[in-house]
Design a protein around this motif. Structure first.
Motif, PDB file in Angstrom:
ATOM      1  N   ARG A 163      12.426 -49.239 -70.932  1.00 41.46           N
ATOM      2  CA  ARG A 163      11.444 -50.315 -71.466  1.00 41.46           C
ATOM      3  C   ARG A 163      11.697 -50.747 -72.650  1.00 41.46           C
ATOM      4  NH1 ARG A 163       6.147 -49.415 -69.577  1.00 41.46           N
ATOM      5  NH2 ARG A 163       7.035 -49.107 -67.842  1.00 41.46           N
ATOM      6  N   VAL A 164      12.040 -52.091 -72.541  1.00 39.38           N
ATOM      7  CA  VAL A 164      12.402 -53.105 -73.767  1.00 39.38           C
ATOM      8  C   VAL A 164      11.400 -54.082 -73.910  1.00 39.38           C
ATOM      9  CG1 VAL A 164      14.865 -52.474 -73.024  1.00 39.38           C
ATOM     10  CG2 VAL A 164      13.630 -54.421 -71.953  1.00 39.38           C
ATOM     11  N   GLY A 173       5.825 -53.834 -72.555  1.00 42.54           N
ATOM     12  CA  GLY A 173       7.360 -54.288 -72.270  1.00 42.54           C
ATOM     13  C   GLY A 173       7.746 -54.349 -70.785  1.00 42.54           C
ATOM     14  N   GLN A 174       9.071 -54.500 -70.547  1.00 44.68           N
ATOM     15  CA  GLN A 174       9.643 -54.599 -69.353  1.00 44.68           C
ATOM     16  C   GLN A 174      10.603 -53.759 -69.119  1.00 44.68           C
ATOM     17  OE1 GLN A 174      10.748 -58.898 -68.198  1.00 44.68           O
ATOM     18  NE2 GLN A 174       8.770 -59.612 -68.856  1.00 44.68           N
ATOM     19  N   GLY A 198       6.628 -38.930 -60.276  1.00 45.80           N
ATOM     20  CA  GLY A 198       6.438 -40.309 -60.148  1.00 45.80           C
ATOM     21  C   GLY A 198       6.029 -40.872 -61.362  1.00 45.80           C
ATOM     22  N   VAL A 199       6.258 -40.314 -62.675  1.00 39.55           N
ATOM     23  CA  VAL A 199       5.565 -40.769 -63.914  1.00 39.55           C
ATOM     24  C   VAL A 199       6.229 -42.000 -64.182  1.00 39.55           C
ATOM     25  CG1 VAL A 199       5.371 -40.652 -66.172  1.00 39.55           C
ATOM     26  CG2 VAL A 199       5.104 -38.474 -64.572  1.00 39.55           C
ATOM     27  N   PRO A 200       5.700 -43.140 -64.398  1.00 44.67           N
ATOM     28  CA  PRO A 200       6.354 -44.558 -64.506  1.00 44.67           C
ATOM     29  C   PRO A 200       7.341 -44.803 -65.998  1.00 44.67           C
ATOM     30  CG  PRO A 200       4.095 -44.841 -64.166  1.00 44.67           C
ATOM     31  CD  PRO A 200       4.298 -43.380 -64.341  1.00 44.67           C
ATOM     32  N   VAL A 201       6.836 -44.021 -66.919  1.00 42.75           N
ATOM     33  CA  VAL A 201       7.628 -44.210 -68.196  1.00 42.75           C
ATOM     34  C   VAL A 201       7.741 -42.763 -69.003  1.00 42.75           C
ATOM     35  CG1 VAL A 201       5.823 -45.096 -69.387  1.00 42.75           C
ATOM     36  CG2 VAL A 201       8.234 -45.287 -70.115  1.00 42.75           C
ATOM     37  N   VAL A 202       8.678 -42.332 -69.128  1.00 41.90           N
ATOM     38  CA  VAL A 202       8.875 -41.071 -70.055  1.00 41.90           C
ATOM     39  C   VAL A 202       9.708 -41.410 -71.302  1.00 41.90           C
ATOM     40  CG1 VAL A 202       9.726 -38.848 -70.149  1.00 41.90           C
ATOM     41  CG2 VAL A 202       9.238 -39.852 -68.048  1.00 41.90           C
ATOM     42  N   VAL A 203       8.928 -40.986 -72.470  1.00 42.10           N
ATOM     43  CA  VAL A 203       9.574 -41.400 -73.592  1.00 42.10           C
ATOM     44  C   VAL A 203      10.280 -40.332 -74.492  1.00 42.10           C
ATOM     45  CG1 VAL A 203       8.443 -42.180 -76.102  1.00 42.10           C
ATOM     46  CG2 VAL A 203       7.484 -42.850 -74.105  1.00 42.10           C
ATOM     47  N   SER A 204      11.206 -40.710 -75.351  1.00 44.14           N
ATOM     48  CA  SER A 204      12.052 -39.844 -76.173  1.00 44.14           C
ATOM     49  C   SER A 204      11.597 -40.192 -77.543  1.00 44.14           C
ATOM     50  CB  SER A 204      13.502 -39.937 -75.879  1.00 44.14           C
ATOM     51  OG  SER A 204      14.303 -39.838 -77.015  1.00 44.14           O
ATOM     52  N   ILE A 232      11.424 -45.436 -75.792  1.00 43.94           N
ATOM     53  CA  ILE A 232      12.054 -44.847 -76.782  1.00 43.94           C
ATOM     54  C   ILE A 232      11.276 -45.151 -78.033  1.00 43.94           C
ATOM     55  CG2 ILE A 232      14.331 -44.710 -78.316  1.00 43.94           C
ATOM     56  CD1 ILE A 232      15.557 -46.053 -75.836  1.00 43.94           C
ATOM     57  N   VAL A 233      10.944 -44.014 -78.879  1.00 43.15           N
ATOM     58  CA  VAL A 233      10.318 -44.216 -80.067  1.00 43.15           C
ATOM     59  C   VAL A 233      11.472 -43.597 -81.041  1.00 43.15           C
ATOM     60  CG1 VAL A 233       8.434 -43.606 -81.724  1.00 43.15           C
ATOM     61  CG2 VAL A 233       8.034 -44.099 -79.318  1.00 43.15           C
TER      62      VAL A 233
END
Length: 304
Positions: A294-295, A118-119, A60-66, A89-90
């Motif tokens: 996420r943008v 962001g949204q 349930g993690v809201p955002v996962v970053v690459s 994204i980074v």
């Protein structure tokens, strides 16, 4: 997000000969400035990155970053597609074409601010025989460009793709395909076959400027067999996306494309998001609206 939010950041420590690791401390600082804590997780392969992302989504993690290039984006996206977790994204690669379509900057501090404030935008992905792709699938000349770019160790930044184009033109190789586009069979002989979701590739070149990541369609772009001296000239409008100005470049839309080689022809290598991932035959489908990304808030509804 709260001021103590922990966000998983998945990276491949060996990517670009370890150069991606040089961005980690800057990323941590940028996250801290936005009330986030970076939980850096190292992957050992594309499959492992996908597995890690899927695990975070299941929790349930809201955002996962690459953190990486388009290949890492693809791997993390594969684990998040169909879930409620958003992809952050980074940039850490050379081309970073997917973020260019979504309006996400390469600057780490700006990207971190987007992850924090962001949204989430829902977009489509490409499905190549079960493999998720976010940007484009290509073969022929495009694949040769990527091959030469990957082999250029001493050329930096977007210039590596200019070098790749020049090398590919000097030794062009035609491909002979049988394409079944939404059930309609057609034979194709030419230099390049591209199937776009985002429409950007090669460090900013435009495979298809009309491509939208949320229209439920694959943009099919075919560079037909042309007189060899014209090939270099044809590539200019091709890469600028001026398809309607040149009769040797075909442009259409599809929801499903079966890709095979013509009888007696050699199998063709298939690239996805800049990496060689398969050979013909293969089936490509669009999966509409299955990935959250996420943008920037002002770009949540329409990419540029």
């Amino acid at each position: 997000m709260s001021t103590t939010s922990s966000v998983p950041v998945i990276l491949n420590p060996s990517a670009r000969n370890g150069a991606v690791l040089e961005r980690v401390e800057t990323l941590r600082t940028a996250f801290d400035a936005n009330g986030l804590s970076a939980e850096v997780v190292e992957s050992t392969s594309e499959a492992h990155a996908t597995e890690l992302a899927a695990g975070f989504a299941a929790d349930g993690v809201p955002v996962v970053v690459s953190l990486g290039g388009d290949g890492m984006v693809r791997a993390v996206a594969a684990g998040l597609a169909g879930t409620e977790s958003a992809l952050g994204i980074v940039a850490g690669g050379r081309g970073n074409d997917f973020i260019g379509k979504l309006g996400i900057p390469k600057d780490i501090a700006e990207a971190a601010a987007i992850i924090a404030n962001g949204q989430d935008r829902t977009i489509d992905v490409l499905d190549l025989d079960g493999r998720i792709c976010v940007g484009n699938v290509s073969m022929g000349l495009d694949s040769a460009v990527q091959h030469y770019a990957d082999s250029a160790q001493r050329i930096k930044g977007h210039w590596v793709y200019t070098y790749g184009v020049a090398r590919a033109i000097l030794q062009p190789c035609r491909i002979n395909l049988v394409l079944t586009i939404d059930g309609e069979r057609t034979e194709f002989r030419g230099y390049s076959a591209g199937f776009a979701n985002s429409g950007r590739y090669g460090g900013g070149l435009k495979l298809s400027p009309e491509a939208e990541v949320d229209d439920g369609l694959i943009d099919v772009v075919l560079l037909r067999d042309v007189f060899l001296p014209k090939l270099g000239l044809e590539l200019v409008p091709f890469n600028l996306g001026k398809h309607n100005l040149h009769p040797d470049i075909g442009f259409s839309h599809a929801r499903e494309v079966h890709i095979d080689t013509a009888e007696g022809a050699e199998r063709v290598e298939i690239f996805a998001d800049g990496d060689a991932v398969a050979h013909t035959p293969a089936t490509l489908r669009i999966r509409p609206g299955v990935l959250k990304v996420r943008v920037p808030a002002q770009g949540a509804h329409r990419a540029k």
